[in-house]
Design a protein around this motif. Structure first.
Motif, short mmCIF file in Angstrom:
data_model
loop_
_atom_site.label_atom_id
_atom_site.label_comp_id
_atom_site.label_asym_id
_atom_site.label_seq_id
_atom_site.Cartn_x
_atom_site.Cartn_y
_atom_site.Cartn_z
N PHE A 1 13.94 3.29 -9.27
CA PHE A 1 13.26 2.48 -8.27
C PHE A 1 11.81 2.31 -8.72
CE2 PHE A 1 16.85 4.14 -6.05
CZ PHE A 1 17.14 3.25 -5.02
N HIS B 1 8.00 0.89 -7.90
CA HIS B 1 7.14 0.57 -6.75
C HIS B 1 5.70 0.37 -7.21
CE1 HIS B 1 9.92 1.59 -3.39
NE2 HIS B 1 10.47 2.34 -4.30
N HIS B 2 4.99 -0.50 -6.50
CA HIS B 2 3.54 -0.52 -6.62
C HIS B 2 2.98 0.69 -5.87
CE1 HIS B 2 3.22 -4.44 -8.51
NE2 HIS B 2 4.10 -4.92 -7.65
N THR B 3 1.73 1.00 -6.12
CA THR B 3 1.11 2.14 -5.45
C THR B 3 -0.05 1.68 -4.56
OG1 THR B 3 -0.39 2.53 -7.32
CG2 THR B 3 1.71 3.73 -7.31
N ALA C 1 3.52 5.66 -3.12
CA ALA C 1 4.27 4.40 -3.25
C ALA C 1 3.91 3.47 -2.10
CB ALA C 1 5.77 4.70 -3.25
N LYS C 2 3.73 2.21 -2.41
CA LYS C 2 3.33 1.23 -1.39
C LYS C 2 4.54 0.78 -0.59
CE LYS C 2 0.62 -3.00 -0.85
NZ LYS C 2 -0.16 -4.04 -1.56
N THR C 3 4.36 0.69 0.74
CA THR C 3 5.41 0.19 1.64
C THR C 3 4.84 -1.00 2.42
OG1 THR C 3 4.80 1.60 3.51
CG2 THR C 3 6.28 2.55 1.85
N LEU D 1 8.72 8.35 1.53
CA LEU D 1 9.50 7.71 0.49
C LEU D 1 9.79 8.64 -0.68
CD1 LEU D 1 10.67 4.87 -0.05
CD2 LEU D 1 8.60 4.35 -1.31
#
Length: 206
Positions: A108, A110-112, A122-124, A135
């Motif tokens: 997976f 993800h951007h941070t 991790a960016k949501t 996450l």
């Protein structure tokens, strides 16, 4: 200009006694590619591919239903949809962990983002998701990519301000940003089958 073939390639019942058609179309190339794969894949790779195809056929309806439910949930308004999104993502990770073949590794990406306390995570889509789901807690390995003048590096352990983590002894604290190397180390650490590309290279060497 017509793109119709000179014949229907049914040579045993050809309508043209002087036909010399020897061209290849998309269907022919697809057949040759499939034949190349059959001839070059190792027995172990063929077995793995067959297992994945069988799994897909057995579960494609369930996965289609999951995707429909996700799309419908995203149409909803209010706070409940954030709970649903968190639960769906958690379910996706559990599915990868529990339902996929044991030699399949899912990555997976993800951007941070930096939190108010200065921690990198991790960016949501927002705090509502974060309040329902941690996450990184769903994963046993979290690697943080860090850009430097000399290049990109993976951070494998937290310094207290990141969520990076990995099992003891699996990696050095910092490693090259090389996902192929990461995959190889993970498979060796947990005793998983080598990736298909490495298997085929070994077969050619022997």
């Amino acid at each position: 200009m017509s793109n119709r073939r000179p014949c229907d390639k049914d040579c045993e019942h050809c309508k043209y006694p002087d036909c010399v058609y020897d061209g290849l179309d998309a269907e022919d190339y697809a057949q040759f590619r499939e034949l190349d794969r059959e001839l070059t894949q190792s027995p172990a790779t063929k077995k793995r591919v067959a297992r994945r195809r069988a799994y897909y056929e057995a579960n494609k309806e369930k996965e289609a239903a999951r995707q429909r439910a996700y799309r419908e949930a995203n149409k909803e308004t209010g706070y409940s949809k954030f709970t649903d999104m968190a639960m769906n993502f958690s379910g996706l990770v559990r599915f990868c962990t529990n339902d996929l073949p044991p030699d399949v590794i899912v990555y997976f990406l993800h951007h941070t983002e930096v939190t108010e306390t200065g921690k990198i995570k991790a960016k949501t889509v927002g705090k509502m998701i974060d309040s329902k789901l941690t996450l990184e807690g769903l994963f046993s390995i979290v690697l943080l990519c860090e850009a430097r003048k000399e290049g990109h590096r993976f951070i494998t352990q937290s310094d207290g301000f990141t969520t990076a983590k990995s099992p003891m002894g699996m990696f050095e604290p910092e490693i090259d940003n090389d996902l192929k190397m990461v995959d190889t180390v993970i498979r060796e650490y947990w005793g998983l089958d080598p990736a298909a590309g490495k298997e085929e290279a070994n077969d050619e060497e022997h």
